[in-house]
Design a protein around this motif. Structure first.
Motif, PDB file in Angstrom:
ATOM      1  N   GLU A  47       6.715   4.717  48.249  1.00  0.00           N
ATOM      2  CA  GLU A  47       6.611   4.404  49.671  1.00  0.00           C
ATOM      3  C   GLU A  47       7.506   3.242  50.098  1.00  0.00           C
ATOM      4  O   GLU A  47       8.013   2.486  49.276  1.00  0.00           O
ATOM      5  CB  GLU A  47       5.152   4.124  50.021  1.00  0.00           C
ATOM      6  CG  GLU A  47       4.262   5.348  49.851  1.00  0.00           C
ATOM      7  CD  GLU A  47       4.667   6.492  50.758  1.00  0.00           C
ATOM      8  OE1 GLU A  47       4.702   6.303  51.994  1.00  0.00           O
ATOM      9  OE2 GLU A  47       4.949   7.587  50.245  1.00  0.00           O
ATOM     10  N   ASP A  51       3.580  -2.485  50.272  1.00  0.00           N
ATOM     11  CA  ASP A  51       2.226  -3.004  50.466  1.00  0.00           C
ATOM     12  C   ASP A  51       1.252  -1.903  50.050  1.00  0.00           C
ATOM     13  O   ASP A  51       1.130  -0.895  50.751  1.00  0.00           O
ATOM     14  CB  ASP A  51       2.025  -3.383  51.932  1.00  0.00           C
ATOM     15  CG  ASP A  51       0.611  -3.807  52.267  1.00  0.00           C
ATOM     16  OD1 ASP A  51      -0.266  -3.792  51.371  1.00  0.00           O
ATOM     17  OD2 ASP A  51       0.359  -4.159  53.439  1.00  0.00           O
ATOM     18  N   PRO A  52       0.548  -2.077  48.927  1.00  0.00           N
ATOM     19  CA  PRO A  52      -0.312  -1.008  48.419  1.00  0.00           C
ATOM     20  C   PRO A  52      -1.367  -0.529  49.421  1.00  0.00           C
ATOM     21  O   PRO A  52      -1.660   0.663  49.484  1.00  0.00           O
ATOM     22  CB  PRO A  52      -0.972  -1.612  47.180  1.00  0.00           C
ATOM     23  CG  PRO A  52      -0.089  -2.736  46.780  1.00  0.00           C
ATOM     24  CD  PRO A  52       0.562  -3.236  48.033  1.00  0.00           C
ATOM     25  N   ASP A  55       0.600   1.435  52.157  1.00  0.00           N
ATOM     26  CA  ASP A  55       1.167   2.645  51.564  1.00  0.00           C
ATOM     27  C   ASP A  55       0.078   3.658  51.212  1.00  0.00           C
ATOM     28  O   ASP A  55       0.271   4.864  51.395  1.00  0.00           O
ATOM     29  CB  ASP A  55       1.998   2.301  50.329  1.00  0.00           C
ATOM     30  CG  ASP A  55       3.282   1.557  50.682  1.00  0.00           C
ATOM     31  OD1 ASP A  55       3.667   1.556  51.872  1.00  0.00           O
ATOM     32  OD2 ASP A  55       3.894   0.988  49.763  1.00  0.00           O
ATOM     33  N   THR A  56      -1.064   3.195  50.730  1.00  0.00           N
ATOM     34  CA  THR A  56      -2.177   4.086  50.425  1.00  0.00           C
ATOM     35  C   THR A  56      -2.650   4.804  51.681  1.00  0.00           C
ATOM     36  O   THR A  56      -2.917   6.014  51.659  1.00  0.00           O
ATOM     37  CB  THR A  56      -3.338   3.318  49.766  1.00  0.00           C
ATOM     38  OG1 THR A  56      -2.868   2.774  48.525  1.00  0.00           O
ATOM     39  CG2 THR A  56      -4.535   4.211  49.502  1.00  0.00           C
ATOM     40  N   LEU A  74      -0.090   7.004  44.163  1.00  0.00           N
ATOM     41  CA  LEU A  74       0.843   6.016  44.698  1.00  0.00           C
ATOM     42  C   LEU A  74       1.557   5.402  43.508  1.00  0.00           C
ATOM     43  O   LEU A  74       0.929   4.858  42.600  1.00  0.00           O
ATOM     44  CB  LEU A  74       0.100   4.938  45.497  1.00  0.00           C
ATOM     45  CG  LEU A  74       0.956   3.854  46.121  1.00  0.00           C
ATOM     46  CD1 LEU A  74       1.972   4.438  47.091  1.00  0.00           C
ATOM     47  CD2 LEU A  74       0.066   2.845  46.831  1.00  0.00           C
ATOM     48  N   GLY A  76       4.840   3.504  43.686  1.00  0.00           N
ATOM     49  CA  GLY A  76       5.682   2.332  43.840  1.00  0.00           C
ATOM     50  C   GLY A  76       6.555   2.388  45.068  1.00  0.00           C
ATOM     51  O   GLY A  76       6.283   3.106  46.022  1.00  0.00           O
ATOM     52  N   SER A  77       7.640   1.628  44.995  1.00  0.00           N
ATOM     53  CA  SER A  77       8.570   1.458  46.101  1.00  0.00           C
ATOM     54  C   SER A  77       9.561   2.615  46.189  1.00  0.00           C
ATOM     55  O   SER A  77       9.999   3.153  45.173  1.00  0.00           O
ATOM     56  CB  SER A  77       9.342   0.151  45.909  1.00  0.00           C
ATOM     57  OG  SER A  77      10.465   0.089  46.760  1.00  0.00           O
TER      58      SER A  77
END
Length: 142
Positions: A47, A51-52, A55-56, A74, A76-77
Motif C-alpha cells: 500500500e 501507515d498500517p 492501509d488496513t 497487508l 508493506g509499502s
C-alpha cells in the motif's frame, strides 16, 4: 500450513491499482475453477501510505468492493524497491499486479507482471489461456 503442498498463485497488488481490480476478478474465477483440484490463491497488498492502520482500512474496503474469495495480507509499502525485498527469489517487482505461480514443492513456475484486463480483448483471452495452461500443467504433475 493451509498452502503447503498446493499449487499457488501469489498476487502482489495494491488497493490503489486499477488493473489489480480486474486481476482480482480473474483470480476469483481461477480459484473457483481450480480450487477443488488444489489451487490456492493468496494476495499480498503493498500500500501507498505505509501507515498500517490506514492501509488496513484501504485493503478491507478493497476486499469488500471486489468480494475476494481468497486470503489477503497487508505486506508493506508499494515502493517497488521496498516490496522487492519481500521476494529475494526474483530480481524485483516491476509492476502491480505481479503474479507468482508456485507448485506444490514451492518452486516458482511462472512470474507475470502487469495484467491485461477484459477491455484489452484478445490480449485478455490470451492471458487467461496462458494462466490456465500453466495451472493445469502444475496440477497434472502432482
Amino acid at each position: 500450513p493451509e498452502f503447503a503442498g498446493r499449487c499457488r498463485i501469489i498476487e502482489v497488488f495494491g488497493s490503489w491499482c486499477p488493473n489489480c481490480m480486474d486481476a482480482s476478478e480473474e483470480l476469483k474465477r481461477l480459484r473457483d475453477k481450480y480450487g477443488a483440484q488444489g489451487l490456492s490463491v493468496l494476495a499480498l497488498a503493498f500500500e501507498v501510505t505505509g501507515d498500517p492502520v490506514r492501509d488496513t482500512k484501504q485493503v478491507r474496503r478493497y476486499i469488500e468492493l471486489t468480494n475476494i474469495n481468497y486470503p489477503v495480507l497487508l505486506a508493506g509499502s508499494s515502493n517497488k524497491a521496498e516490496s522487492s525485498k519481500a521476494f529475494p527469489a526474483i530480481d524485483r517487482i516491476r509492476s502491480y499486479p505481479t503474479f507468482i505461480f508456485l507448485d506444490e514443492r514451492d518452486r516458482v513456475r511462472g512470474i507475470y507482471t502487469g495484467f491485461s484486463g477484459p477491455a484489452t480483448g484478445e490480449h485478455f483471452k490470451e492471458q487467461q489461456a496462458e494462466f490456465e495452461a500453466l495451472i493445469e500443467t502444475i496440477l497434472s504433475e502432482k
